[in-house]
Design an enzyme around this catalytic site. Structure first.
Site, mmCIF file in Angstrom:
data_model
loop_
_atom_site.group_PDB
_atom_site.id
_atom_site.type_symbol
_atom_site.label_atom_id
_atom_site.label_comp_id
_atom_site.label_asym_id
_atom_site.label_seq_id
_atom_site.Cartn_x
_atom_site.Cartn_y
_atom_site.Cartn_z
ATOM 1 N N SER A 76 6.256 16.173 -1.700
ATOM 2 C CA SER A 76 6.098 16.676 -3.135
ATOM 3 C C SER A 76 6.810 16.048 -4.308
ATOM 4 O O SER A 76 6.481 14.604 -4.509
ATOM 5 C CB SER A 76 6.223 18.062 -3.081
ATOM 6 O OG SER A 76 5.886 18.830 -4.249
ATOM 7 N N ASP A 79 5.991 2.083 -7.831
ATOM 8 C CA ASP A 79 5.045 1.716 -8.613
ATOM 9 C C ASP A 79 5.392 1.114 -9.857
ATOM 10 O O ASP A 79 4.658 -0.011 -10.122
ATOM 11 C CB ASP A 79 3.939 3.037 -9.036
ATOM 12 C CG ASP A 79 2.941 3.412 -8.202
ATOM 13 O OD1 ASP A 79 3.240 2.964 -6.945
ATOM 14 O OD2 ASP A 79 2.529 4.422 -8.387
ATOM 15 N N LYS A 83 2.498 15.081 0.617
ATOM 16 C CA LYS A 83 1.947 16.424 -0.103
ATOM 17 C C LYS A 83 1.560 15.806 -1.704
ATOM 18 O O LYS A 83 2.648 15.779 -2.291
ATOM 19 C CB LYS A 83 2.991 17.393 -0.066
ATOM 20 C CG LYS A 83 2.583 18.618 -0.758
ATOM 21 C CD LYS A 83 3.854 19.918 -0.557
ATOM 22 C CE LYS A 83 3.313 21.043 -1.260
ATOM 23 N NZ LYS A 83 3.015 20.864 -2.834
#
Length: 554
Positions: free
Chosen positions: A293, A304, A318
């Site tokens: 999460s 990223d 998740k």
């Protein structure tokens, strides 16, 4: 209809209403008519059960079972929270509660203190790991469930609670004053070496970002020039805290995560809103299969933006967002309302709960359906299966004897006895279980039960099981018996063979008695393969740059 049934039906109805399914019995579409019809059937069923069933029924329990069964058809994260569980839920989301500040649990069939949190009433009042609960106020708790004892210990701040425990042969009584307990999201931070800072982030409850910021500021004041952020075993939590933690390392105005759902009001883009605390410090983020999460948002966003190297193992996967909606009678429903997407555009949700097989089981996203995305520097990353590390570190495995000694609480009990006999030990980094102490442990084990099955014995058991079905079993039975004799394990020999890992387990257990949660973390760093790998990469700027700029195929 009696009051209990009416209350239960209202709760059931509120769950459906909370999901936006407002309905009318007249002039509505088929879908809403079906909801109304089935609610009427359900109400009739409970009413008739109450009238005709041979035994008395408990409508609260019965309807709660029905609610939970309904929600289980959706996903594991959509759940009903009755009024009596609201305090536990508040603790999970905020990290705050009124109580004495101790983790309690059942060991060796007895309820005891497993970890008093430093600076809170339990620790300040002298409670120790291994203390067995006898009474809380006037209640004898020796035969109660751990959850019941926990409820007795909790209460409004500034109220008193009497606690009686057994420690060894002694009975100890203390009066504690409850406080508002705020559990830190960062149980430990410190320097691994002269240049490298380390922050252990275990949760994303309220103030997680502030806890990390404080740790980073203090570490920078101590002269660190590189950082290890550890989110292994972190189950996640508040989305906003994850965004603010990412903001510590990337510039203002950058997208961190977006949420997309069925309803317009759950769609949102979360961007950094402040100047970063340090946008240049080299970072390694440690992840594993229990990072989930919000922990995945932090790791994924930093990956990223090519801002950090990720080391460890693929995360949980998740990518679902939950919203808590209040219901009648102080109950709540935590319902999945959206999926989240990190800066590259990928959603890392690993299981598709909308598509289930004939047995009702949801399946992982197959590799053939995973999509490619690119980081800021053009590195290829994939969706649909958690966050994959830039460098993999295999999980640590332990010998069956070590598992047995820990699972049977023998390491725990020895730690208790050691603590009663020794007033102090060296610092977490310097304390060692030397040969003399290890030999003391081995002698202490004499006569205690800790039998186990080795890997080879288990393989041999499987061989016998399958061989018995074959017509030639009688021909090989003698050879199998000879093999059994040869592989029959010796516990005494295993205590020698696996000495180093048993010493490590003893070391962390003993350290916990003197230095609590933060001491356990600090003590574990010395043998941590993830830390070793992080130091190797952080110490080689060329290798780090290569990882962050290469168009790596996954």
């Amino acid at each position: 209809m009696n009051l209990k049934i009416r209350k239960s039906l209202l709760l059931f109805l509120a769950v459906l209403l909370s999901a936006g399914m407002l309905f009318s019995f007249v002039n509505k579409n088929d879908r809403l008519f079906a909801i109304a019809k089935n609610l009427d059937i359900f109400a009739s069923l409970v009413r008739e059960l109450d009238s005709y069933y041979v035994d008395e029924i408990n409508p609260d329990e019965l309807v709660t079972v029905g609610i939970n069964a309904m929600l289980e058809e959706l996903d594991p994260y959509t759940e009903f929270i009755p009024e009596e569980d609201s305090d536990d839920f508040r603790l999970l989301t905020t990290g705050e509660y009124g109580g004495v500040g101790a983790l309690i649990g059942n060991r060796t069939g007895k309820n005891m203190v497993l970890m008093p949190y430093r600076g809170f009433p339990a620790q300040a009042g002298g409670l120790r790991i291994g203390d067995e609960f006898l009474k809380v106020d006037t209640v004898d708790v020796t035969d109660l469930q751990t959850s019941d004892i926990s409820r007795l210990l909790k209460g409004p701040a500034n109220t008193s609670v009497f606690v009686q425990v057994k420690r060894g042969e002694d009975t100890i009584s203390v009066n504690l004053t409850r406080k508002k307990i705020v559990i830190s999201n960062v149980p430990y931070y410190g320097k691994i070496d002269d240049q490298t800072g380390y922050i252990k982030l275990t949760d994303f409850t309220t103030n997680a970002a502030a806890d990390v910021r404080k740790a980073l500021i203090e570490l920078k004041a101590q002269g660190i020039t590189r950082l290890v952020l550890d989110v292994r075993d972190n189950p996640g939590g508040i989305l906003k805290e994850a965004v603010e933690i990412v903001n510590l390392f990337i510039p203002k105005g950058k997208e961190v995560v977006r949420t997309i759902g069925k309803l317009e009001n759950v769609n949102a883009v979360y961007k950094t809103t402040k100047s970063p605390l340090d946008k240049d410090i080299p970072i390694v983020v440690l992840i594993n299969e229990r990072s989930a999460s919000a922990a995945e948002i932090v790791a994924g966003a930093l990956q990223d933006y090519d801002r950090a190297v990720l080391i460890g193992r693929k995360t949980f996967g998740k990518g679902l967002v939950q919203t808590t909606v209040p219901l009648s009678y102080n109950s709540q429903v935590k319902v999945t309302t959206a999926k989240y997407y990190i800066p590259s555009g990928r959603c890392i949700q690993a299981i598709d709960y909308s598509k289930k097989d004939e047995n009702g089981n949801a399946n992982s996203v197959p590799d053939s359906l995973r999509n490619e995305f690119k980081t800021k520097n053009g590195r290829i990353v994939l969706d649909g299966a958690g966050i994959e590390p830039d460098k993999n570190v295999e999980s640590k495995t332990f010998a069956p004897i070590t598992y047995s000694l820990v699972a049977r609480n023998l390491v725990f009990e020895f730690g208790n006895e050691f603590f009663l006999k020794n007033e102090s030990i060296a610092s977490p980094r310097d304390f060692n279980v030397d040969d003399a102490l290890y030999n003391e442990f081995v002698a202490w084990l004499e006569g205690k039960e800790y039998d186990y099955t080795t890997y080879v014995e288990k393989t041999l058991e499987d061989l016998v099981k399958y061989s018995e079905k074959e017509p030639y079993f009688e021909d090989i039975q003698g050879s199998i018996e000879d093999l059994k004799k040869k592989v029959n394990h010796s516990k005494e020999q295993d205590l020698v063979t696996f000495k180093s890992e048993i010493q490590e387990a003893l070391r962390e257990e003993i350290v916990s008695r003197y230095y609590y949660q933060e001491g356990v973390v600090e003590a574990s760093l010395r043998y941590d393969e993830g830390i070793k790998s992080a130091l190797e990469i952080l110490g080689n700027q060329q290798q780090m740059n290569q990882i962050l700029t290469a168009s790596a195929k996954k």
